[in-house]
Scaffold this motif. Sequence first.
Motif, short mmCIF file in Angstrom:
data_model
loop_
_atom_site.label_atom_id
_atom_site.label_comp_id
_atom_site.label_asym_id
_atom_site.label_seq_id
_atom_site.Cartn_x
_atom_site.Cartn_y
_atom_site.Cartn_z
N ALA A 48 -17.82 33.74 136.69
CA ALA A 48 -18.76 33.95 135.58
C ALA A 48 -18.10 34.76 134.47
O ALA A 48 -18.26 34.46 133.28
N LEU A 49 -17.34 35.77 134.85
CA LEU A 49 -16.61 36.57 133.87
C LEU A 49 -15.57 35.73 133.15
O LEU A 49 -15.48 35.72 131.92
N LEU A 50 -14.77 34.99 133.94
CA LEU A 50 -13.70 34.18 133.35
C LEU A 50 -14.26 33.07 132.47
O LEU A 50 -13.69 32.74 131.43
N GLY A 51 -15.38 32.51 132.88
CA GLY A 51 -16.00 31.47 132.08
C GLY A 51 -16.48 31.99 130.74
O GLY A 51 -16.32 31.33 129.70
N SER A 52 -17.05 33.21 130.74
CA SER A 52 -17.50 33.81 129.49
C SER A 52 -16.34 34.08 128.55
O SER A 52 -16.43 33.86 127.33
N LEU A 53 -15.22 34.54 129.10
CA LEU A 53 -14.04 34.80 128.28
C LEU A 53 -13.44 33.50 127.73
O LEU A 53 -12.99 33.44 126.58
N GLN A 54 -13.44 32.48 128.58
CA GLN A 54 -12.87 31.20 128.15
C GLN A 54 -13.64 30.61 126.97
O GLN A 54 -13.06 30.00 126.07
N GLU A 55 -14.96 30.79 126.97
CA GLU A 55 -15.78 30.27 125.87
C GLU A 55 -15.43 30.93 124.54
O GLU A 55 -15.66 30.34 123.47
N LEU A 56 -14.89 32.15 124.60
CA LEU A 56 -14.56 32.88 123.38
C LEU A 56 -13.19 32.52 122.83
O LEU A 56 -12.87 32.86 121.69
N GLU A 57 -12.36 31.87 123.65
CA GLU A 57 -11.00 31.54 123.22
C GLU A 57 -11.00 30.34 122.28
O GLU A 57 -11.88 29.48 122.31
N GLU A 58 -9.97 30.28 121.46
CA GLU A 58 -9.85 29.21 120.48
C GLU A 58 -8.73 28.24 120.84
O GLU A 58 -8.19 27.56 119.99
N THR A 59 -8.39 28.17 122.11
CA THR A 59 -7.33 27.27 122.56
C THR A 59 -7.75 25.82 122.35
O THR A 59 -8.89 25.45 122.61
N ALA A 60 -6.83 25.02 121.89
CA ALA A 60 -7.12 23.59 121.69
C ALA A 60 -7.49 22.93 123.00
O ALA A 60 -7.03 23.31 124.08
N GLU A 61 -8.37 21.94 122.90
CA GLU A 61 -8.88 21.26 124.09
C GLU A 61 -7.76 20.71 124.97
O GLU A 61 -7.86 20.69 126.19
N LEU B 189 -13.07 39.45 124.44
CA LEU B 189 -11.63 39.28 124.62
C LEU B 189 -10.85 40.55 124.36
O LEU B 189 -9.65 40.62 124.66
N THR B 190 -11.49 41.56 123.79
CA THR B 190 -10.79 42.82 123.52
C THR B 190 -10.70 43.72 124.75
O THR B 190 -9.98 44.72 124.73
N LEU B 191 -11.41 43.37 125.82
CA LEU B 191 -11.43 44.22 127.01
C LEU B 191 -10.18 44.01 127.85
O LEU B 191 -9.82 42.87 128.18
N ALA B 192 -9.51 45.10 128.21
CA ALA B 192 -8.36 45.04 129.12
C ALA B 192 -8.86 44.98 130.56
O ALA B 192 -10.06 45.04 130.82
N ALA B 193 -7.92 44.89 131.50
CA ALA B 193 -8.29 44.70 132.91
C ALA B 193 -9.17 45.83 133.44
O ALA B 193 -10.08 45.59 134.24
N ASP B 194 -8.92 47.07 132.99
CA ASP B 194 -9.74 48.18 133.49
C ASP B 194 -11.19 48.04 133.06
O ASP B 194 -12.12 48.24 133.85
N ASP B 195 -11.41 47.67 131.79
CA ASP B 195 -12.78 47.50 131.31
C ASP B 195 -13.43 46.27 131.92
O ASP B 195 -14.64 46.25 132.17
N LEU B 196 -12.65 45.23 132.16
CA LEU B 196 -13.21 44.03 132.78
C LEU B 196 -13.66 44.32 134.21
O LEU B 196 -14.69 43.80 134.66
N VAL B 197 -12.91 45.14 134.92
CA VAL B 197 -13.34 45.52 136.27
C VAL B 197 -14.58 46.42 136.18
O VAL B 197 -15.49 46.30 137.01
N ASP B 198 -14.63 47.30 135.19
CA ASP B 198 -15.86 48.07 134.97
C ASP B 198 -17.04 47.13 134.75
O ASP B 198 -18.15 47.37 135.25
N TRP B 199 -16.82 46.06 133.98
CA TRP B 199 -17.88 45.07 133.73
C TRP B 199 -18.35 44.45 135.05
O TRP B 199 -19.56 44.32 135.29
#
Length: 325
Positions: free
Chosen positions: A37-50, A10-20
């Motif tokens: 796949a990228l968005l799903g991985s980031l979503q799993e790291l979030e602590e947003t309520a269900e 979650l610390t990666l900004a858009a430039d690093d995410l595009v590098d990924w």
Amino acid sequence: MPIPVDSPTLTLAADDLVDWLELTALFSPFGLARLDALLGSLQELEETAEDDIGERDRRREQRIESLENEVEFRRRTLGDTYPFELDESGEELILNENWREPRFSFYMICLITTHVSGSTILALPPTGDLLTQLRNKIFQIVATLGLAGLATGPAFSVGWPRQSRETIIELLTRAAAMGGGFSVRNPPSAYVSPHEKDGGVDVIAWTAEGMPPPTAFFFGQTASGRNWRDKPVKEHARVFGQAYMFDHMTGNRVYVTIIPYRVFDDAFWNTLHQFHMAILDRLRLPRRAWQGFQLATQGVSIDGSERVHELTRWLGEYLDYANAS
């Protein structure tokens, strides 16, 4: 097959995410990376309520927009030297099937060099002889061609170690004979250290006018390490000129720092330009290097232009190493 790219954070900004995404596509046997796949991985790291589905969807849309904007910005800025594209649905970043062509190698070298040290993305960066080649030879070829493309004229590789094995005096004598608009101090100034290798200047170039002096003379410094921000070339060039050159007829001097990085923060980017005078970064250098290579095919003298094939060979060797590890 596992690929040598770490999971996004979650610390990666858009430039690093595009590098990924780019690195994932590069190492993928299918030559693509899926945004979901990228968005799903980031979503799993979030602590947003269900039950906060609306907030989750809003963040997802913001990420998609920022990723698409960054990819489009790279594509528009780099033109036909950018080896990736989004598919029509915007769901996949696709690696150009001809990515091994020389025109794409400049961007690939910059992308990998960016993540050689301190990367949270590339799990297996180049090491050993691969890293030595990258720092001492491969990136120097890209930088020399890039400064030639910016100057639209001859360029000479001063940085150590010099592949030509020339001394600085020998190299500058060759450059002066090609119309650089200066004479060479031989011997150099008495204040030059006998152990001096390149005087802090890695590339020199100038505009091609057909007769000296050039209308502008360029001093370039390559900076592939992450401490590049504190290494402007102007003072090095001043001392270098006093030590090795005299009767320098060109009044317009241009100072350029050559880096493989993408500087994402606009305010910081503009501030750095005031400090460094001019910067060739990952969104400028590949296109300029390709222009320099095309100049070389027209007979303009540019050091390293005859070794561009070494860039694609190095990329192949690095991919073999990373995929086999």
